[in-house]
Motif scaffolding. Structure first.
Motif, PDB file in Angstrom:
ATOM      1  N   LEU A 194       0.917  -1.201  -0.108  1.00  0.00           N
ATOM      2  CA  LEU A 194      -0.088   0.054  -0.100  1.00  0.00           C
ATOM      3  C   LEU A 194       0.793   1.239   0.066  1.00  0.00           C
ATOM      4  O   LEU A 194       0.535   2.284  -0.536  1.00  0.00           O
ATOM      5  N   ARG A 195       2.044   1.184   0.780  1.00  0.00           N
ATOM      6  CA  ARG A 195       2.980   2.612   0.621  1.00  0.00           C
ATOM      7  C   ARG A 195       3.382   2.782  -0.497  1.00  0.00           C
ATOM      8  O   ARG A 195       3.587   3.721  -1.033  1.00  0.00           O
ATOM      9  N   LEU A 196       3.843   1.591  -1.284  1.00  0.00           N
ATOM     10  CA  LEU A 196       4.393   1.673  -2.555  1.00  0.00           C
ATOM     11  C   LEU A 196       3.557   2.144  -3.658  1.00  0.00           C
ATOM     12  O   LEU A 196       3.893   3.101  -4.400  1.00  0.00           O
ATOM     13  N   ALA A 197       2.285   1.739  -3.467  1.00  0.00           N
ATOM     14  CA  ALA A 197       1.160   2.260  -4.137  1.00  0.00           C
ATOM     15  C   ALA A 197       1.000   3.697  -4.317  1.00  0.00           C
ATOM     16  O   ALA A 197       0.745   4.382  -5.243  1.00  0.00           O
ATOM     17  N   GLU A 198       1.068   4.069  -2.955  1.00  0.00           N
ATOM     18  CA  GLU A 198       1.075   5.632  -2.652  1.00  0.00           C
ATOM     19  C   GLU A 198       1.871   6.398  -3.238  1.00  0.00           C
ATOM     20  O   GLU A 198       1.715   7.551  -3.803  1.00  0.00           O
ATOM     21  N   ARG A 199       3.278   5.839  -3.195  1.00  0.00           N
ATOM     22  CA  ARG A 199       4.356   6.634  -3.746  1.00  0.00           C
ATOM     23  C   ARG A 199       4.336   6.591  -5.389  1.00  0.00           C
ATOM     24  O   ARG A 199       4.655   7.825  -6.050  1.00  0.00           O
ATOM     25  N   ILE A 200       3.874   5.728  -5.910  1.00  0.00           N
ATOM     26  CA  ILE A 200       3.491   5.410  -7.470  1.00  0.00           C
ATOM     27  C   ILE A 200       2.794   6.652  -7.671  1.00  0.00           C
ATOM     28  O   ILE A 200       2.921   7.348  -8.625  1.00  0.00           O
ATOM     29  N   ALA A 201       1.588   6.882  -6.989  1.00  0.00           N
ATOM     30  CA  ALA A 201       0.878   7.914  -7.278  1.00  0.00           C
ATOM     31  C   ALA A 201       1.177   9.375  -7.171  1.00  0.00           C
ATOM     32  O   ALA A 201       0.861  10.049  -7.878  1.00  0.00           O
ATOM     33  N   GLU A 202       2.284   9.270  -6.241  1.00  0.00           N
ATOM     34  CA  GLU A 202       2.824  10.608  -6.397  1.00  0.00           C
ATOM     35  C   GLU A 202       3.802  11.049  -7.255  1.00  0.00           C
ATOM     36  O   GLU A 202       3.803  12.032  -7.611  1.00  0.00           O
ATOM     37  N   LEU A 203       4.544   9.927  -7.714  1.00  0.00           N
ATOM     38  CA  LEU A 203       5.526  10.040  -8.797  1.00  0.00           C
ATOM     39  C   LEU A 203       4.981  10.270 -10.079  1.00  0.00           C
ATOM     40  O   LEU A 203       4.985  11.061 -10.923  1.00  0.00           O
ATOM     41  N   ARG A 204       4.090   9.341 -10.362  1.00  0.00           N
ATOM     42  CA  ARG A 204       3.430   9.130 -11.887  1.00  0.00           C
ATOM     43  C   ARG A 204       2.148   8.685 -11.498  1.00  0.00           C
ATOM     44  O   ARG A 204       1.401   7.685 -11.872  1.00  0.00           O
ATOM     45  N   PRO A 205       1.178   9.856 -11.341  1.00  0.00           N
ATOM     46  CA  PRO A 205      -0.092   9.611 -11.009  1.00  0.00           C
ATOM     47  C   PRO A 205      -1.135   8.854 -12.138  1.00  0.00           C
ATOM     48  O   PRO A 205      -2.162   8.512 -12.022  1.00  0.00           O
ATOM     49  N   GLU A 206      -0.468   9.177 -13.230  1.00  0.00           N
ATOM     50  CA  GLU A 206      -1.098   8.852 -14.525  1.00  0.00           C
ATOM     51  C   GLU A 206      -1.294   7.178 -14.445  1.00  0.00           C
ATOM     52  O   GLU A 206      -1.945   6.596 -15.568  1.00  0.00           O
ATOM     53  N   LEU A 207      -0.260   6.467 -14.200  1.00  0.00           N
ATOM     54  CA  LEU A 207       0.012   5.137 -14.451  1.00  0.00           C
ATOM     55  C   LEU A 207      -1.071   4.246 -13.538  1.00  0.00           C
ATOM     56  O   LEU A 207      -1.807   4.503 -12.415  1.00  0.00           O
ATOM     57  N   ASP A 208      -1.281   3.089 -14.391  1.00  0.00           N
ATOM     58  CA  ASP A 208      -2.405   2.124 -13.606  1.00  0.00           C
ATOM     59  C   ASP A 208      -1.452   1.216 -12.627  1.00  0.00           C
ATOM     60  O   ASP A 208      -0.535   0.650 -13.043  1.00  0.00           O
ATOM     61  N   VAL A 209      -1.997   0.983 -11.594  1.00  0.00           N
ATOM     62  CA  VAL A 209      -1.150   0.184 -10.685  1.00  0.00           C
ATOM     63  C   VAL A 209      -2.257  -1.138 -10.281  1.00  0.00           C
ATOM     64  O   VAL A 209      -3.431  -0.777  -9.868  1.00  0.00           O
ATOM     65  N   TYR A 210      -1.709  -2.304 -10.300  1.00  0.00           N
ATOM     66  CA  TYR A 210      -2.410  -3.433 -10.131  1.00  0.00           C
ATOM     67  C   TYR A 210      -1.799  -4.214  -9.047  1.00  0.00           C
ATOM     68  O   TYR A 210      -0.511  -4.327  -9.027  1.00  0.00           O
ATOM     69  N   LEU A 211      -2.669  -4.936  -8.155  1.00  0.00           N
ATOM     70  CA  LEU A 211      -1.946  -5.899  -7.342  1.00  0.00           C
ATOM     71  C   LEU A 211      -2.483  -7.248  -7.540  1.00  0.00           C
ATOM     72  O   LEU A 211      -3.572  -7.718  -7.934  1.00  0.00           O
ATOM     73  N   VAL A 212      -1.299  -8.191  -7.551  1.00  0.00           N
ATOM     74  CA  VAL A 212      -1.409  -9.577  -7.673  1.00  0.00           C
ATOM     75  C   VAL A 212      -1.135 -10.113  -6.340  1.00  0.00           C
ATOM     76  O   VAL A 212       0.017  -9.990  -5.939  1.00  0.00           O
ATOM     77  N   ALA A 213      -1.919 -11.153  -5.692  1.00  0.00           N
ATOM     78  CA  ALA A 213      -1.641 -11.679  -4.526  1.00  0.00           C
ATOM     79  C   ALA A 213      -2.456 -13.150  -4.489  1.00  0.00           C
ATOM     80  O   ALA A 213      -3.311 -13.216  -5.194  1.00  0.00           O
ATOM     81  N   ASP A 214      -1.752 -13.824  -3.477  1.00  0.00           N
ATOM     82  CA  ASP A 214      -2.115 -15.226  -3.468  1.00  0.00           C
ATOM     83  C   ASP A 214      -3.311 -15.225  -2.118  1.00  0.00           C
ATOM     84  O   ASP A 214      -3.904 -16.367  -1.996  1.00  0.00           O
ATOM     85  N   VAL A 215      -3.511 -13.901  -1.397  1.00  0.00           N
ATOM     86  CA  VAL A 215      -4.238 -14.310  -0.371  1.00  0.00           C
ATOM     87  C   VAL A 215      -5.631 -14.067  -0.695  1.00  0.00           C
ATOM     88  O   VAL A 215      -6.120 -13.928  -1.829  1.00  0.00           O
ATOM     89  N   ALA A 216      -6.658 -13.986   0.325  1.00  0.00           N
ATOM     90  CA  ALA A 216      -8.202 -14.179  -0.194  1.00  0.00           C
ATOM     91  C   ALA A 216      -8.357 -12.475  -0.413  1.00  0.00           C
ATOM     92  O   ALA A 216      -8.712 -11.593   0.374  1.00  0.00           O
ATOM     93  N   ILE A 217      -8.490 -12.477  -1.687  1.00  0.00           N
ATOM     94  CA  ILE A 217      -8.532 -10.893  -2.196  1.00  0.00           C
ATOM     95  C   ILE A 217      -9.743 -10.517  -1.968  1.00  0.00           C
ATOM     96  O   ILE A 217     -10.156  -9.237  -1.958  1.00  0.00           O
ATOM     97  N   GLU A 218     -10.957 -11.319  -1.886  1.00  0.00           N
ATOM     98  CA  GLU A 218     -12.261 -10.764  -1.760  1.00  0.00           C
ATOM     99  C   GLU A 218     -12.363  -9.885  -0.449  1.00  0.00           C
ATOM    100  O   GLU A 218     -13.032  -9.000  -0.530  1.00  0.00           O
TER     101      GLU A 218
END
Length: 923
Positions: free
Chosen positions: A247-271
């Motif tokens: 989550l912190r990295l996603a926030e930093r990406i939004a600060e640096l390059r807010p135009e980019l699409d960010v996706y999460l890929v995880a094995d946990v219960a994403i629901e």
């Protein structure tokens, strides 16, 4: 020496970035990596070509020297290329192996293939020597030679190298020939590496985050890059749960390059995660959702690539139609069969004529009442620029400014405005009937132009109105950000401190020259829309509310509730009451000035929490008032296209334009001949020391971290893409230098001069060749000045020295705004009614013309003489006098000293237009 050695590149000729032993190679300044990377690959191609055509034997010594340079270049690329998907680690290893084995021709073929695919327009075919490289993301085997936009996907995951290659292959296997776009995949292993990749690699259009990445960069970083990245890496990240690090990295990406699409890929219960993470991620996937991820990557880029109005206009131009309404030119009807004007079609092309239509045509929407493609295009622009709403304007920011003023200001409202702002604001205030309170920017007397308005001056004027009991009448403040000469405010601080005094103040930021700034992480923080968004977030923060409460105890008497003395408010960095402050922020931008758009294409961006409740109807009426019912659809389409470009490659283009400007400044500073005649002015010359905490003059020339620090801390900064060239040592005034030397001799166009300076601006279309040509021209001019000086006799030298002395000395001081005549003032404050003064000149006998000499005598004798019009010299381009203003000797002395070809509002034959004494004395 063989013939091949005659053209070999010496080590000293190579970019300074390459002159580092391989063991010490680190990534240096991020803003220059795009150039260093291209130069390094180009050098490798050149040097390998020298070695591949050289027989072995007698030239071994020279070959060894050239080989050493090649090894240094490859060492530098080894430190940079991990942040690009192409050419990838496998190809880099193969290249190094070929060089070590002495297989220079094969190495050259490989380098040529890399360069062909990376820096030249090309069909998507495997480059020579790359077709069997699964690790480089080679184009799909089934693809034909069809050009498609290609981008890169950054995956952040700390996995072994062979697993990383398998992951890339697995993702790339989802691509299909029918896809609208193609992409390559790069995997980095850490939080810091992800930030570095986003700073260096503008080809990245999407990020995929997977749990398990490390924190620290995998390789050494240069000091500049390390300092910049450290500002985005919080202490204690390694102790957080994986999901919190993500989550912190996603926030930093939004600060640096807010135009980019960010996706999460995880094995946990994403629901269970989805509800709390949707704000930070475009979408969440499990690892097995490969096809859905692939389709989402394409859809995300397609959403930014979409141009609703431009597409609709294209489709309209392809449809057969018979025109039975206005516009004879529509479909080329009045042009195609004419023997007299068919050259118009030859020059402009058939598409322009086919696309010429009006709002009454189906499918193209109406600018005045948008419900379809224009409405959607404006919504996409609002997303791109971080606004609540965006409105397209087809007749320039002059009209955009008039729309906002009329929408916000009613007759009698007080508006604080920089007297040095664009003339459209003055005319808009006249039309609106506002009470105008002029703010004076700090003067740069030596160069005959103004800087910006100090925050202390703004606060003082607001406090003066509070003390006079008129603060409720103050409605809006208008400031220019950035100024023509590149002086940039800190909008967040200005708005916060103003709202602490007047919580409902409306802000109009004229960003005519700053539209590009929203697409670079350092520039962005000083844009109106980004500053408004940050303030909105702070107002929701409980910690911010506590800070306000603590400050309020110091600035407000707890017993009486009365504010402390003005001096305490002026000496404190004020915090607004988040429960009362309302963010009502407008920005007008000349898209055509700094981005891709046809002339007069502009936008109004709105971040107004009370827009619909307080201003929606008034804004729409004002927009109707000033917008043509026959807008140019080509301009609208270009605004749509310009937004697409900004979202998809704005970061790269803005970084390039700033870096190229720095290279010009450095060339002037380092060339011994150029230094004799020219100097690029930095913040130390253009921003007084009291407004600079950092002390940097040209921070970007020192590195991105210094640039970022200055733009975080200093009250005013200078846009590095604006270069004010001091030419006083040439003995030539700015206007003559512009016309007679730059434009007439060499075809170099510039927009603005002062008596002893010329303003150069790089933009997103500036090329390295253009920069090289400018430096070459400056050298040629300096050489010609040297030649002319040698040929001068004693009398000519004295005349030259006199001209230099005149241009190097301070002229009469820039005149501050004096005051409005009492007849046009309201109350004891300085505000006046421009509208009343302007229309009073319509009365018979109200005005007369007075020649400058007589006017000077009247003023010196103590008579109050009042201007009856706007007087605006170009240069410097701001109104010296406005209707209703009392004329001072300082203003007349400044006008007399100016050597300009163009003065609006002054008639050389008749003089100044002023109100007659009899009219002023009448009731």
């Amino acid at each position: 020496m063989t013939s091949g050695m005659k053209n070999s590149v010496k080590y000293d000729d190579v970019s300074p970035a390459l002159r580092v032993p391989p063991a010490e190679q680190k990534i240096g300044t991020p803003s220059r990596v795009w150039r260093i990377r291209a130069d390094s690959w180009e050098f490798l191609g050149y040097a390998l070509r020298q070695l591949s055509g050289r027989p072995s034997g007698p030239g071994a010594t020279q070959e060894s020297g050239l080989l050493g340079q090649i090894l240094r270049a490859t060492a530098l690329l080894d430190s940079v290329e991990p942040y690009w998907a192409f050419p990838g680690p496998g190809v880099m290893k193969r290249l190094s192996g070929l060089i070590r084995a002495g297989l220079y021709q094969e190495a050259l073929d490989l380098v040529d293939g890399i360069r062909a695919r990376t820096w030249r327009p090309r069909p998507e075919q495997p480059a020579p020597g790359l077709s069997d490289s699964a690790d480089v993301g080679a184009p799909e085997a089934a693809e034909t030679a069809v050009e498609r936009p290609r981008f890169e996907v950054l995956v952040v995951d700390d996995i072994p190298e062979h697993d990383g290659e398998a992951l890339k292959s697995d993702m790339l296997a989802q691509r299909r020939p029918a896809d609208a776009f193609s992409y390559d995949v790069n995997v980095v292993s850490s939080y810091e590496d992800a930030l570095v990749a986003l700073l260096l690699n503008a080809d990245i259009q999407a990020c995929v985050l997977r749990p398990g990445f490390a924190i620290t960069a995998s390789g050494p970083l240069g000091s500049d890059l390390r300092r910049f990245v450290s500002r985005y890496v919080e202490d204690g990240l390694e102790r957080l749960r994986p999901i919190d690090r993500i989550l912190r990295l996603a926030e930093r990406i939004a600060e640096l390059r807010p135009e980019l699409d960010v996706y999460l890929v995880a094995d946990v219960a994403i629901e269970g995660l989805a509800g709390s993470l949707t704000r930070r991620f475009a979408r969440i996937f499990r690892r097995e959702d490969r096809l859905d991820l692939h389709l989402s990557l394409l859809a995300g880029v397609a959403a930014r690539y979409e141009t609703p109005f431009f597409t609709a206009l294209q489709e309209y131009s392809r449809r057969p139609a018979s025109v039975f309404h206005a516009l004879p030119i529509s479909r080329g009807g009045s042009v195609g069969n004419s023997p007299w004007i068919r050259d118009m079609a030859d020059f402009y092309g058939q598409n322009l004529l086919l696309a010429e239509t009006s709002a009454t045509s189906g499918g193209l929407d109406s600018l005045l009442d948008p419900h379809g493609s224009i409405k959607k295009a404006q919504a996409l622009a609002a997303r791109a620029f971080g606004a609540h709403k965006t409105f397209f304007v087809t007749n320039g920011t002059s009209t955009a400014n008039k729309v906002v003023h009329q929408a916000i200001v009613a007759p009698g409202d007080i508006v604080l405005v920089d007297r040095n702002c664009h003339k459209s604001h003055h005319y808009a205030l006249m039309l609106s009937g506002a009470q105008v309170a002029y703010l004076d920017a700090y003067p740069l007397d030596r160069y005959s132009f103004y800087g910006a308005v100090p925050l202390e001056s703004i606060k003082k004027m607001l406090l003066d109105y509070r003390r006079a009991g008129r603060l409720d009448d103050v409605k809006m403040i208008t400031l220019t950000n950035c100024t023509f000469d590149g002086i940039v405010y800190d909008p967040e601080r200005v708005m916060a401190e103003c709202l602490a005094i007047k919580p409902d103040l409306v802000f109009l930021w004229d960003e005519a020259w700053f539209a590009f700034a929203g697409f670079h992480p350092v520039y962005r923080r000083r844009t109106a829309m980004a500053a408004a968004a940050r303030l909105e977030a702070q107002f929701r923060d409980p910690g911010y509310r506590l800070q306000f409460a603590e400050q309020a105890r110091e600035l407000v008497d707890p017993v009486t509730g009365e504010p402390a003395a003005d001096e305490a408010w002026l000496g404190t960095r004020l915090i607004p009451d988040p429960a009362k402050a309302r963010l009502r922020v407008y920005a007008t931008q000349s898209t055509h000035k700094t981005m891709t758009s046809l002339r007069q294409g502009s936008m109004i961006h709105v971040f107004d929490q009370d827009f619909e409740q307080l201003n929606g109807e008034a804004f729409r009426e004002a927009y109707m008032t000033h917008t043509s019912t026959s807008p140019n659809y080509q301009i609208l389409a270009s605004l749509d296209i310009g937004r697409r470009q900004a979202e998809l490659e704005g970061f790269a283009l803005v970084q390039k334009q700033a870096d190229l400007a720095v290279s010009i400044a450095q060339a002037v500073a380092r060339n011994p001949l150029l230094k004799r005649y020219f100097r690029i002015l930095g913040a130390r010359q253009l921003v007084p020391e009291r407004f600079r905490e950092t002390g940097y003059s040209m921070p970007l020339s020192q590195g991105l971290s210094d640039f970022d620090e200055a733009w975080r801390c200093d009250e005013f900064v200078v846009d590095p893409s604006r270069l004010t060239l001091d030419i006083s040592l040439t003995g030539i005034d700015g206007d003559t230098f512009k016309h007679d030397h730059l434009m007439d001799k060499y075809g170099i166009q510039v927009n603005k001069t002062s008596r002893n300076s010329v303003l150069f601006m790089t933009n997103i279309g500036t090329s390295r060749s253009a920069v090289a040509y400018l430096v070459e021209v400056l050298v040629k001019l300096a050489e010609s000045f040297e030649t002319e000086k040698r040929q001068l006799g004693p009398r000519g030298l004295r005349a030259l020295e006199a001209r230099i002395s005149a241009l190097s000395s301070d002229p009469p001081a820039l005149p501050d705004f004096s005051r409005f005549a009492r007849r046009f003032r309201a109350g004891t404050n300085t505000d006046g009614n421009l509208r009343a003064a302007y229309f009073a000149t319509y009365q018979d006998g109200a005005t007369e013309y007075v020649d400058p000499a007589e006017l000077a005598d009247r003023v010196e004798a103590g008579q109050e003489v009042v201007s009856a019009g706007f007087v605006t010299p170009y240069p410097p381009g701001f109104p010296i006098l406005v209707p209703g203003q009392v004329i001072t000797g300082n203003a007349l002395a400044f006008m007399a000293a100016l050597d300009t070809r163009e003065v609006h509002g002054f008639d050389p034959a008749l003089g100044y237009r002023v109100f007659t004494s009899a009219w002023l004395a009448a009731d």
